[in-house]
Design a protein around this motif. Structure first.
Motif, PDB file in Angstrom:
ATOM      1  N   ASP A  49       0.993  -2.969  -2.535  1.00  0.00           N
ATOM      2  CA  ASP A  49       1.071  -4.024  -1.557  1.00  0.00           C
ATOM      3  C   ASP A  49      -0.424  -4.151  -0.803  1.00  0.00           C
ATOM      4  O   ASP A  49      -0.630  -5.180  -0.635  1.00  0.00           O
ATOM      5  CB  ASP A  49       2.149  -3.744  -0.514  1.00  0.00           C
ATOM      6  N   TYR A  50      -0.951  -3.077  -0.524  1.00  0.00           N
ATOM      7  CA  TYR A  50      -2.351  -3.063   0.043  1.00  0.00           C
ATOM      8  C   TYR A  50      -3.346  -3.668  -0.694  1.00  0.00           C
ATOM      9  O   TYR A  50      -4.213  -4.479  -0.426  1.00  0.00           O
ATOM     10  CB  TYR A  50      -2.781  -1.732   0.467  1.00  0.00           C
ATOM     11  N   LEU A  51      -3.345  -3.520  -2.052  1.00  0.00           N
ATOM     12  CA  LEU A  51      -4.332  -3.985  -3.063  1.00  0.00           C
ATOM     13  C   LEU A  51      -3.834  -5.575  -3.354  1.00  0.00           C
ATOM     14  O   LEU A  51      -4.674  -6.289  -4.033  1.00  0.00           O
ATOM     15  CB  LEU A  51      -4.297  -3.314  -4.134  1.00  0.00           C
ATOM     16  N   GLY A  52      -2.664  -6.096  -2.849  1.00  0.00           N
ATOM     17  CA  GLY A  52      -2.681  -7.483  -3.094  1.00  0.00           C
ATOM     18  C   GLY A  52      -1.784  -7.608  -4.586  1.00  0.00           C
ATOM     19  O   GLY A  52      -2.014  -8.650  -4.951  1.00  0.00           O
ATOM     20  N   VAL A  53      -1.245  -6.487  -5.283  1.00  0.00           N
ATOM     21  CA  VAL A  53      -0.696  -6.646  -6.478  1.00  0.00           C
ATOM     22  C   VAL A  53       0.634  -6.985  -6.582  1.00  0.00           C
ATOM     23  O   VAL A  53       1.481  -6.271  -5.964  1.00  0.00           O
ATOM     24  CB  VAL A  53      -0.989  -5.374  -7.311  1.00  0.00           C
ATOM     25  N   ASP A  54       0.865  -8.073  -7.177  1.00  0.00           N
ATOM     26  CA  ASP A  54       2.511  -8.614  -7.174  1.00  0.00           C
ATOM     27  C   ASP A  54       3.093  -8.255  -8.331  1.00  0.00           C
ATOM     28  O   ASP A  54       4.138  -7.739  -8.219  1.00  0.00           O
ATOM     29  CB  ASP A  54       2.126 -10.352  -6.976  1.00  0.00           C
ATOM     30  N   ASP A  55       2.420  -8.457  -9.347  1.00  0.00           N
ATOM     31  CA  ASP A  55       2.857  -8.133 -10.925  1.00  0.00           C
ATOM     32  C   ASP A  55       1.891  -7.269 -11.591  1.00  0.00           C
ATOM     33  O   ASP A  55       0.660  -7.797 -11.727  1.00  0.00           O
ATOM     34  CB  ASP A  55       3.415  -9.289 -11.569  1.00  0.00           C
ATOM     35  N   VAL A  90      -7.779   1.252  -6.780  1.00  0.00           N
ATOM     36  CA  VAL A  90      -8.753   0.178  -6.838  1.00  0.00           C
ATOM     37  C   VAL A  90      -8.274  -0.864  -7.565  1.00  0.00           C
ATOM     38  O   VAL A  90      -7.423  -0.726  -8.662  1.00  0.00           O
ATOM     39  CB  VAL A  90      -9.980   0.429  -7.053  1.00  0.00           C
ATOM     40  N   VAL A  91      -8.512  -2.092  -7.021  1.00  0.00           N
ATOM     41  CA  VAL A  91      -8.414  -3.322  -7.785  1.00  0.00           C
ATOM     42  C   VAL A  91      -9.949  -3.845  -8.044  1.00  0.00           C
ATOM     43  O   VAL A  91     -10.632  -4.049  -7.054  1.00  0.00           O
ATOM     44  CB  VAL A  91      -7.704  -4.348  -7.396  1.00  0.00           C
ATOM     45  N   MET A  92     -10.363  -4.136  -9.119  1.00  0.00           N
ATOM     46  CA  MET A  92     -11.810  -4.666  -9.370  1.00  0.00           C
ATOM     47  C   MET A  92     -11.790  -5.979 -10.273  1.00  0.00           C
ATOM     48  O   MET A  92     -10.971  -6.138 -10.984  1.00  0.00           O
ATOM     49  CB  MET A  92     -12.594  -3.796 -10.192  1.00  0.00           C
ATOM     50  N   GLU A  93     -12.320  -6.901  -9.724  1.00  0.00           N
ATOM     51  CA  GLU A  93     -12.322  -8.288 -10.408  1.00  0.00           C
ATOM     52  C   GLU A  93     -13.924  -8.693 -10.514  1.00  0.00           C
ATOM     53  O   GLU A  93     -14.664  -8.310  -9.755  1.00  0.00           O
ATOM     54  CB  GLU A  93     -11.906  -9.350  -9.454  1.00  0.00           C
ATOM     55  N   SER A  94     -14.443  -9.313 -11.531  1.00  0.00           N
ATOM     56  CA  SER A  94     -15.541  -9.926 -11.888  1.00  0.00           C
ATOM     57  C   SER A  94     -15.975 -11.021 -10.732  1.00  0.00           C
ATOM     58  O   SER A  94     -15.134 -11.835 -10.555  1.00  0.00           O
ATOM     59  CB  SER A  94     -15.955 -10.099 -13.076  1.00  0.00           C
ATOM     60  N   LYS A 106      -9.003  -0.053   2.724  1.00  0.00           N
ATOM     61  CA  LYS A 106      -7.648   0.122   3.397  1.00  0.00           C
ATOM     62  C   LYS A 106      -6.785   1.386   3.397  1.00  0.00           C
ATOM     63  O   LYS A 106      -6.666   2.152   2.320  1.00  0.00           O
ATOM     64  CB  LYS A 106      -6.590  -0.735   3.020  1.00  0.00           C
ATOM     65  N   ASN A 107      -6.816   2.005   4.691  1.00  0.00           N
ATOM     66  CA  ASN A 107      -6.571   3.575   4.610  1.00  0.00           C
ATOM     67  C   ASN A 107      -7.339   4.683   4.243  1.00  0.00           C
ATOM     68  O   ASN A 107      -6.948   5.408   3.537  1.00  0.00           O
ATOM     69  CB  ASN A 107      -4.735   3.644   4.036  1.00  0.00           C
ATOM     70  N   ILE A 108      -8.746   4.105   4.028  1.00  0.00           N
ATOM     71  CA  ILE A 108      -9.803   5.006   3.498  1.00  0.00           C
ATOM     72  C   ILE A 108     -10.648   5.639   4.760  1.00  0.00           C
ATOM     73  O   ILE A 108     -11.177   5.087   5.329  1.00  0.00           O
ATOM     74  CB  ILE A 108     -10.504   4.236   2.775  1.00  0.00           C
ATOM     75  N   THR A 131     -11.353  -3.859  -4.155  1.00  0.00           N
ATOM     76  CA  THR A 131     -10.514  -3.574  -2.989  1.00  0.00           C
ATOM     77  C   THR A 131     -10.144  -1.901  -3.235  1.00  0.00           C
ATOM     78  O   THR A 131      -9.819  -1.734  -4.471  1.00  0.00           O
ATOM     79  CB  THR A 131      -9.271  -4.430  -2.915  1.00  0.00           C
ATOM     80  N   VAL A 132     -10.188  -1.158  -2.187  1.00  0.00           N
ATOM     81  CA  VAL A 132     -10.020   0.313  -2.194  1.00  0.00           C
ATOM     82  C   VAL A 132      -8.641   0.571  -1.208  1.00  0.00           C
ATOM     83  O   VAL A 132      -8.624   0.180   0.066  1.00  0.00           O
ATOM     84  CB  VAL A 132     -11.051   1.222  -1.920  1.00  0.00           C
ATOM     85  N   ALA A 133      -7.657   1.230  -1.518  1.00  0.00           N
ATOM     86  CA  ALA A 133      -6.641   1.422  -0.719  1.00  0.00           C
ATOM     87  C   ALA A 133      -5.853   2.931  -1.092  1.00  0.00           C
ATOM     88  O   ALA A 133      -5.806   3.447  -2.118  1.00  0.00           O
ATOM     89  CB  ALA A 133      -5.522   0.452  -1.122  1.00  0.00           C
ATOM     90  N   GLY A 134      -5.225   3.328  -0.030  1.00  0.00           N
ATOM     91  CA  GLY A 134      -4.376   4.633   0.004  1.00  0.00           C
ATOM     92  C   GLY A 134      -2.932   4.234   0.426  1.00  0.00           C
ATOM     93  O   GLY A 134      -3.038   3.278   1.407  1.00  0.00           O
ATOM     94  N   PRO A 135      -2.028   5.096   0.452  1.00  0.00           N
ATOM     95  CA  PRO A 135      -0.847   4.845   0.915  1.00  0.00           C
ATOM     96  C   PRO A 135      -0.712   5.131   2.324  1.00  0.00           C
ATOM     97  O   PRO A 135       0.281   4.689   3.016  1.00  0.00           O
ATOM     98  CB  PRO A 135       0.140   5.874   0.075  1.00  0.00           C
ATOM     99  N   PHE A 136      -1.751   6.026   3.058  1.00  0.00           N
ATOM    100  CA  PHE A 136      -1.821   6.409   4.056  1.00  0.00           C
ATOM    101  C   PHE A 136      -3.250   6.777   4.371  1.00  0.00           C
ATOM    102  O   PHE A 136      -3.943   6.549   3.396  1.00  0.00           O
ATOM    103  CB  PHE A 136      -1.056   7.468   4.680  1.00  0.00           C
TER     104      PHE A 136
END
Length: 293
Positions: A49-55, A90-94, A106-108, A131-136
């Motif tokens: 959710d924090y990374l914006g991943v829907d699918d 993480v999510v990485m996009e070019s 987010k949460n880092i 984008t970097v995220a942790g659950p907390f």
């Protein structure tokens, strides 16, 4: 199928500094997701959710383990910082050419956005959105390993091992420096010194670095402990070996280097030692030109 085989081969032949991670490849995806291997089901849901991943099927998916964190970062970070579970993801996009590196966290708690940005430049990463995220609230150490791995898969090219080691070292030193200043000033100080190392190239010596560091401390109104200064100088020695390119580091972190421009310029103005060195180099070049005339 050809692209699929190529990506699998790329993963199996990566550099020793970059951990080999299990990869679930979706050939048509242009977005890269690396998850901490120790996330629980509920934690994974939060991270996505924090990374914006829907699918998740829209991404090429990899995993980073805690043992890999310790293997590749243990030389630079304490076990307490790395922790016992790989959670940061993480999510990485070019991005377009010369767009630079942009980072959102987010949460880092341990690594700031500028710290990631700086270290990724050192590692040789270019033109990505990360984008970097942790659950907390977590340290986020796994994310650097995950980000460099994502970049290798994305580009199909192996990053230089020397540069990646320097990037790992840079994260640790910048965080240590941040304890005596703050994360923003620490990132800007390291960025400024790194720029000077790149500009001097093979002419750089540890003594040069020490003089530049002292002048920068004075300019930024910072007084560092001798142990922190030694760690910074060790980092600068490593960065010299990484053969950094001045234009690249400025392009890839436009916002950060715009902020430290005045500090960096100050090291070559007002009679600073780099200014004196520059005049000597210019004089030497002039003698060569005059000789051939």
């Amino acid at each position: 199928m050809k692209k699929l085989r190529y990506l699998l081969i790329s993963v199996l032949t990566c550099a020793m500094m970059i951990p080999v991670m299990s990869v679930q490849v979706f050939a048509d995806s242009e977005k890269y997701l690396v998850l901490g291997k120790d996330l629980t089901t509920s934690e994974k849901k939060k991270v996505l959710d924090y990374l914006g991943v829907d699918d998740i099927n829209d991404y090429q998916v990899s995993y980073v383990t805690n043992s890999e964190e310790h293997q590749y970062l243990g030389k630079y970070l304490s076990s307490s910082v790395i922790g016992k579970r790989a959670l940061s993801s993480v999510v990485m996009e070019s991005a377009e050419k010369d767009a630079g590196i942009s980072v959102t966290t987010k949460n880092i708690s341990y690594c700031s956005e500028s710290m990631y940005q700086n270290a990724l430049i050192t590692a040789g990463v270019k033109d990505v959105k990360l984008t970097v995220a942790g659950p907390f609230s977590i340290s986020g150490t796994a994310a650097l390993v995950a980000a460099t791995k994502s970049y290798e898969i994305m580009t199909g090219k192996q990053l230089d091992e020397v540069k990646v080691k320097a990037a790992n070292n840079e994260i640790a030193v910048t965080q240590e420096l941040g304890k005596e200043t703050n994360q923003k000033d620490a990132a800007e100080m390291v960025a400024s010194l790194k720029q000077k190392v790149a500009e001097m190239g093979d002419d750089y010596t540890r003594e040069d670095g020490q003089k530049a560091l002292k002048e920068l401390e004075k300019e930024m109104n910072v007084s560092l402990s001798s142990s922190t200064e030694d760690k910074i100088l060790d980092l600068m020695d490593n960065l010299k070996n990484a053969d950094l390119d001045v234009d690249t580091i400025k392009t890839q972190a436009k916002d950060l280097y715009e902020n430290i421009k005045d500090y960096a310029n100050k090291l070559t103005e007002d009679g600073g030692f780099l200014s004196q060195l520059g005049q000597k180099i210019k004089g030497f070049i002039k003698k060569i030109v005059d000789f051939f005339k």
